[in-house]
Write an enzyme that holds these catalytic residues in place. Structure first.
Site, PDB file in Angstrom:
ATOM      1  N   ARG A 149       0.814  -1.207   0.000  1.00  0.00           N
ATOM      2  CA  ARG A 149       0.000   0.000   0.000  1.00  0.00           C
ATOM      3  C   ARG A 149       0.851   1.261   0.000  1.00  0.00           C
ATOM      4  O   ARG A 149       0.499   2.267  -0.602  1.00  0.00           O
ATOM      5  CB  ARG A 149      -0.929  -0.022   1.216  1.00  0.00           C
ATOM      6  CG  ARG A 149      -2.097   0.926   1.093  1.00  0.00           C
ATOM      7  CD  ARG A 149      -3.022   0.762   2.266  1.00  0.00           C
ATOM      8  NE  ARG A 149      -4.145   1.676   2.190  1.00  0.00           N
ATOM      9  CZ  ARG A 149      -4.836   2.074   3.246  1.00  0.00           C
ATOM     10  NH1 ARG A 149      -4.527   1.616   4.432  1.00  0.00           N
ATOM     11  NH2 ARG A 149      -5.839   2.898   3.114  1.00  0.00           N
ATOM     12  N   ASP A 209     -19.543   3.327   0.969  1.00  0.00           N
ATOM     13  CA  ASP A 209     -19.607   2.232   1.944  1.00  0.00           C
ATOM     14  C   ASP A 209     -20.927   2.278   2.699  1.00  0.00           C
ATOM     15  O   ASP A 209     -21.562   1.246   2.949  1.00  0.00           O
ATOM     16  CB  ASP A 209     -18.458   2.338   2.949  1.00  0.00           C
ATOM     17  CG  ASP A 209     -17.106   2.434   2.294  1.00  0.00           C
ATOM     18  OD1 ASP A 209     -16.283   1.529   2.491  1.00  0.00           O
ATOM     19  OD2 ASP A 209     -16.872   3.429   1.577  1.00  0.00           O
ATOM     20  N   ARG A 212     -23.745   0.995   0.621  1.00  0.00           N
ATOM     21  CA  ARG A 212     -23.745  -0.472   0.610  1.00  0.00           C
ATOM     22  C   ARG A 212     -24.322  -1.019   1.915  1.00  0.00           C
ATOM     23  O   ARG A 212     -25.066  -2.002   1.920  1.00  0.00           O
ATOM     24  CB  ARG A 212     -22.312  -0.985   0.422  1.00  0.00           C
ATOM     25  CG  ARG A 212     -21.737  -0.710  -0.967  1.00  0.00           C
ATOM     26  CD  ARG A 212     -20.345  -1.339  -1.105  1.00  0.00           C
ATOM     27  NE  ARG A 212     -19.792  -1.105  -2.444  1.00  0.00           N
ATOM     28  CZ  ARG A 212     -18.637  -0.530  -2.698  1.00  0.00           C
ATOM     29  NH1 ARG A 212     -17.877  -0.112  -1.674  1.00  0.00           N
ATOM     30  NH2 ARG A 212     -18.209  -0.356  -3.924  1.00  0.00           N
ATOM     31  N   HIS A 236     -11.784   4.643   4.589  1.00  0.00           N
ATOM     32  CA  HIS A 236     -12.418   3.948   3.476  1.00  0.00           C
ATOM     33  C   HIS A 236     -11.546   2.729   3.198  1.00  0.00           C
ATOM     34  O   HIS A 236     -10.626   2.755   2.392  1.00  0.00           O
ATOM     35  CB  HIS A 236     -12.499   4.843   2.239  1.00  0.00           C
ATOM     36  CG  HIS A 236     -12.961   4.127   0.998  1.00  0.00           C
ATOM     37  ND1 HIS A 236     -14.176   3.498   0.917  1.00  0.00           N
ATOM     38  CD2 HIS A 236     -12.349   3.929  -0.196  1.00  0.00           C
ATOM     39  CE1 HIS A 236     -14.311   2.944  -0.279  1.00  0.00           C
ATOM     40  NE2 HIS A 236     -13.201   3.195  -0.975  1.00  0.00           N
TER      41      HIS A 236
END
Length: 375
Positions: A149, A209, A212, A236
């Site tokens: 990352r 998010d 969802r 996130h």
């Protein structure tokens, strides 16, 4: 009370909040005392970010204009949804791929007979973005196989060093809406690079998010998602935090309902529900190769709230230092009221202690990577 009165109340609350929120874990210290004296007011429910500009922004040039940087799947989904919802008078597209950029512009222009009258322009030169009300950044490097990352962050950080100053150069009063991942770190990067006040740099954060999450609950209870109130905060990503204590369906708070009726839900149910939300994007990517439409509609909702001054509350990535005991200078998602000035205020959400602790861990997860970046 008109909007100006509400703005004035929030400005007056700014000084109180500077005293209240430092080190606060849940809600502003003294909130209950003030409530007893004067009842619940806007300045108790919402607080302004430190560093928030107090003056009104200069009158924006007309027509209203939005720039989208990056004409990949996500960028074009944002442009298309904004266009079809008649939110702006002009859309500017920017990308380094000259032929694709022109192709996307022409493809939209050819639909003029079926759409609201909108001027659509495109160029590799950022001068085309001049006088944008909002600049949406979707451009970014994709994560390579086996890439960690931090490496991805550094590549996108280098990219943003070229993008952000150019946008602010041509639109000094713009609002930056960051969508590129990792969105929380890159929102902080954008704030640092732009020199804009924090209320004018927003990350899309957990807005999708949360959609969802609400969709999952709506399907489970067989009720419209519009009657499900639920929020996900924090990063996130994997360390996001679903606020189960605040979930209500059709006005019925689930936690209170469980207690009243002696119902005990297996904690594994909550864990699986959150995993579904976190893994939602991965499933879409596995099936179709990328995500686009949902984030496009999410971006359009944020643009609508800002340009139409709707004062709607969205869970978006904002400067979170000082909220809920977060002492690091990080961006992460908190329920925030959006309007013409960008982030008008942040909700003083009352979290359970375990929720607040998970939120602080989420901030730490972001900080562990962000703190390694060198400007």
């Amino acid at each position: 009370m008109d909007d100006r009165g509400g703005e004035g109340m929030l400005r007056a609350a700014h000084t109180k909040w500077a005293r209240w929120h430092k080190g606060s874990r849940l809600a502003p210290t003294g909130a209950s005392t003030a409530s007893a004296e004067q009842g619940l007011t806007a300045d108790l429910l919402f607080s302004r970010l430190e560093g928030l500009e107090d003056q009104e922004l200069p009158a924006r040039p007309k027509p209203t204009k939005v720039t989208v940087v990056g004409v990949g799947n996500v960028g074009m989904a944002c442009a298309q949804t904004i266009l079809t919802q008649n939110l702006v008078d002009e859309i500017a597209l920017v990308d380094v791929q000259t032929e694709k950029l022109r192709g996307e512009m022409l493809d939209l222009q050819h639909a003029a007979a079926f759409l609201p009258r909108v001027k659509i322009v495109a160029d590799t030169n950022y001068s085309v973005t001049a006088h944008s009300d909002i600049c949406i950044i979707t451009a970014g490097a994709r994560q390579r196989d086996g890439e960690d990352r931090m490496s991805l962050v550094e590549r996108n950080f280098a990219l943003f060093k070229n993008i952000i100053p150019e946008l602010v150069k041509y639109s000094p009063h713009t609002i930056l809406l960051v969508i590129t991942n990792p969105v929380d770190i890159l929102s902080w990067v954008s704030w640092k690079l732009s020199g804009l006040p924090p209320n004018r740099v927003i990350g899309s954060g957990t807005n999708l998010d949360t959609s969802r999450f609400r969709t999952l609950l709506g399907n489970h209870f067989n009720v419209s998602v519009h009657n499900v109130h639920a929020t996900i905060v924090g990063e996130h990503g994997d360390s996001s935090v679903p606020l189960w204590s605040g979930v209500s369906v059709g006005g019925i708070p689930l936690v209170a309902f469980e207690k009243q009726h002696g119902i005990t839900t297996d904690p594994e149910v909550f864990t699986k529900a959150h995993k579904y939300v976190v893994d939602g994007a991965y499933e879409v990517i596995k099936l179709k190769g990328y995500t686009s439409w949902a984030i496009g509609y999410s971006a359009a909702a944020l643009v609508s709230s800002v340009l139409r001054n709707q004062r709607r509350v969205h869970p978006v990535s904002v400067l979170a230092q000082g909220f809920h005991g977060i002492d690091m200078e990080v961006y992460l998602s908190l329920p925030s009221m959006l309007g013409r000035n960008g982030v008008i205020a942040v909700a003083n959400s009352v979290l359970l202690e375990d929720e607040a602790e998970r939120l602080r861990k989420s901030a730490q997860a972001i900080w562990s990577i962000q703190s390694k970046l060198q400007f």
